[in-house]
Design a protein around this motif. Structure first.
Motif, PDB file in Angstrom:
ATOM      1  N   GLU A  94      29.571   3.204 -10.548  1.00 43.32           N
ATOM      2  CA  GLU A  94      30.061   1.985  -9.892  1.00 43.32           C
ATOM      3  C   GLU A  94      31.532   1.723 -10.242  1.00 43.32           C
ATOM      4  O   GLU A  94      32.342   1.404  -9.364  1.00 43.32           O
ATOM      5  N   TYR A  95      31.897   1.880 -11.521  1.00 41.31           N
ATOM      6  CA  TYR A  95      33.288   1.573 -11.901  1.00 41.31           C
ATOM      7  C   TYR A  95      34.272   2.597 -11.339  1.00 41.31           C
ATOM      8  O   TYR A  95      35.420   2.261 -11.039  1.00 41.31           O
TER       9      TYR A  95
ATOM     10  N   LEU B  54      25.023   8.406 -20.566  1.00 37.70           N
ATOM     11  CA  LEU B  54      25.930   7.276 -20.816  1.00 37.70           C
ATOM     12  C   LEU B  54      26.758   6.944 -19.564  1.00 37.70           C
ATOM     13  O   LEU B  54      27.010   5.776 -19.277  1.00 37.70           O
ATOM     14  N   ARG B  55      27.145   7.968 -18.827  1.00 36.52           N
ATOM     15  CA  ARG B  55      27.954   7.700 -17.619  1.00 36.52           C
ATOM     16  C   ARG B  55      27.144   6.854 -16.637  1.00 36.52           C
ATOM     17  O   ARG B  55      27.649   5.888 -16.057  1.00 36.52           O
ATOM     18  N   PHE B  56      25.872   7.219 -16.458  1.00 34.90           N
ATOM     19  CA  PHE B  56      25.049   6.451 -15.519  1.00 34.90           C
ATOM     20  C   PHE B  56      24.731   5.071 -16.102  1.00 34.90           C
ATOM     21  O   PHE B  56      24.879   4.043 -15.437  1.00 34.90           O
ATOM     22  N   HIS B  57      24.307   5.084 -17.381  1.00 35.15           N
ATOM     23  CA  HIS B  57      23.882   3.825 -18.004  1.00 35.15           C
ATOM     24  C   HIS B  57      25.019   2.795 -18.022  1.00 35.15           C
ATOM     25  O   HIS B  57      24.797   1.618 -17.734  1.00 35.15           O
TER      26      HIS B  57
ATOM     27  N   GLN C 172      36.304  -5.722 -11.017  1.00 37.43           N
ATOM     28  CA  GLN C 172      35.043  -6.481 -11.010  1.00 37.43           C
ATOM     29  C   GLN C 172      34.312  -6.181 -12.282  1.00 37.43           C
ATOM     30  O   GLN C 172      34.275  -5.027 -12.717  1.00 37.43           O
ATOM     31  N   GLN C 173      33.681  -7.190 -12.884  1.00 37.76           N
ATOM     32  CA  GLN C 173      32.890  -6.976 -14.089  1.00 37.76           C
ATOM     33  C   GLN C 173      31.413  -7.095 -13.724  1.00 37.76           C
ATOM     34  O   GLN C 173      30.966  -8.152 -13.288  1.00 37.76           O
TER      35      GLN C 173
ATOM     36  N   GLN D  97      37.333   1.526  -9.060  1.00 35.41           N
ATOM     37  CA  GLN D  97      38.715   1.933  -9.329  1.00 35.41           C
ATOM     38  C   GLN D  97      39.356   2.508  -8.066  1.00 35.41           C
ATOM     39  O   GLN D  97      40.508   2.198  -7.744  1.00 35.41           O
ATOM     40  N   ARG D  98      38.583   3.338  -7.345  1.00 36.92           N
ATOM     41  CA  ARG D  98      39.148   3.926  -6.114  1.00 36.92           C
ATOM     42  C   ARG D  98      39.548   2.819  -5.140  1.00 36.92           C
ATOM     43  O   ARG D  98      40.525   2.935  -4.413  1.00 36.92           O
ATOM     44  N   ALA D  99      38.797   1.703  -5.158  1.00 39.08           N
ATOM     45  CA  ALA D  99      39.099   0.579  -4.261  1.00 39.08           C
ATOM     46  C   ALA D  99      40.082  -0.406  -4.894  1.00 39.08           C
ATOM     47  O   ALA D  99      40.365  -1.457  -4.312  1.00 39.08           O
ATOM     48  N   ARG D 100      40.606  -0.100  -6.095  1.00 39.20           N
ATOM     49  CA  ARG D 100      41.526  -1.007  -6.833  1.00 39.20           C
ATOM     50  C   ARG D 100      40.918  -2.410  -6.926  1.00 39.20           C
ATOM     51  O   ARG D 100      41.576  -3.432  -6.752  1.00 39.20           O
ATOM     52  N   ASP D 101      39.639  -2.441  -7.225  1.00 37.99           N
ATOM     53  CA  ASP D 101      38.880  -3.701  -7.234  1.00 37.99           C
ATOM     54  C   ASP D 101      38.472  -4.018  -8.672  1.00 37.99           C
ATOM     55  O   ASP D 101      37.665  -3.304  -9.271  1.00 37.99           O
TER      56      ASP D 101
END
Ligand code: NAP
Ligand code: GLV
Length: 310
Positions: free
Chosen positions: A114-115, A106-109, A125-126, A119-123
């Protein structure tokens, strides 16, 4: 009644003494190093004991792994011939492993990798939502653990296949069998989950050649044994961008050395060999039953074929 020897660097002797005493009142449970006369020991309950340790017990009738895997027993170059080799086959562990595999899938799927980077980049995006039925999960090994993991993942609607030595018939899981069907299995697998026992045939199985047969962007999960995966080859496949990521619960050297590249790798998630831990409550019924059977001269359950080594 002969004595039961216990030795493990991982498991609690007191928890097992209590669990077995509740089931076999008066059991002569001897936790190493308080062994007494080695000739009185008839049953060994062990995990990762040093090589040559078991041969000092001349009257052993059975050697039982404190886990589902038995590679640690067969690693002994002077393993006594004759005693039954027994393993745990614990449905509680099967459930735990299925949960862990599902978590990785589930984490990969759901684009966790990517998220997490976004988050680390405070970006904010959907990304486009993924389609479950188009995600192909492949489980290496369809035994007690692999079959339950495959069934659990398939129940959510993933396209699931498994690879084993012999053909299986598991609802909603496509069966691939034997070396001649491995390449076809790999070619249809986006998320590869290793749940094989460690044997001469499975050692180094997950290497550069195998990774190259997966589709580009595949994700690798391993909770079988560390020596099945060539770690430098995985790092190279991740760093070249061919593989998207990996979740690993088992390693060639455990504990994973502090300076190992996996610890700080952005595409690797490290787990400290915890996906299905031995449980002195859920595992004790079958161990007690086997102590009873072995000392009564009856055939034990959950035995391992010494020729196959699993
Ligand atoms: P199992 O019931 O013995 O199943 C093993 C599976 O692997 C079977 O489906 C078998 O095929 C297949 N297999 C074995 N050798 C093969 C080969 N050369 N080619 C293709 N398939 C092969 O074992 P299990 O109870 O599921 O456990 C599997 C392993 O998980 C254990 O040995 C242990 O290393 C690992 N484990 C890890 C953890 C953890 O916490 N990380 C916990 C428990 C166990 P067939 O069915 O055709 O014989
Ligand atoms: C754990 O790795 C087990 O074999 O049970």
């Amino acid at each position: 009644m002969p004595a039961v020897l216990f030795r493990s660097p991982n498991d609690s002797a007191e928890a097992w003494r209590q669990s077995l005493t509740e089931r076999i009142p008066g059991v002569d449970f001897r936790a190493w190093p308080e062994v007494g006369d080695p000739a009185e020991v008839g049953f060994a309950l062990v995990w990762k004991v040093p090589p040559l340790f078991l041969k000092q017990f001349p009257n052993l009738k059975a050697i039982c792994s404190l886990g589902q895997g038995v590679d640690h027993i067969f690693a002994d170059p002077e393993l006594p011939r004759g005693p039954h080799i027994i393993r745990l086959v614990d449905p509680w562990m099967g459930r735990a492993m299925a949960e862990w595999v599902l978590l990785q899938v589930l984490r990969f799927h759901r684009q966790g990798i990517e998220y997490e980077a976004l988050q680390r980049a405070r970006d904010w995006q959907q990304l486009p939502a993924p389609e479950t039925s188009k995600r192909r999960v492949g489980i290496l090994g369809l035994g007690a653990l692999g079959a339950e993991a495959a069934t659990t993942v398939a129940a959510l609607g993933f396209d699931v296949a498994g690879w084993s030595r012999t053909r299986k018939s598991i609802p909603n899981v496509t069966s691939y069998a034997g070396p001649e069907e491995l390449d076809a299995f790999l070619a249809r697998t986006d998320i590869l989950c290793g749940l094989l026992p460690l044997t001469p045939e499975t050692t180094d199985l997950m290497d550069a050649k195998l990774f190259a047969k997966l589709p580009k962007g595949a994700f690798v999960v391993n909770s079988g044994r560390g020596a099945q995966l060539v770690e430098e080859d995985l790092l190279a496949a991740l760093d070249s961008g061919y593989l998207a990521g990996a979740s690993l619960d088992v390693f060639r050297t455990e504990p994973l050395p502090k300076d190992h590249a996996f610890w700080g790798h952005p595409k690797v998630q490290v787990w400290p060999h915890v996906s299905a831990q031995t449980n002195a409550d859920s595992g004790a019924d079958q161990v007690a039953e086997n102590i009873r059977r072995v000392f009564a001269g009856e055939p034990p359950i959950n035995t391992v074929d010494p020729d196959r080594q699993y």
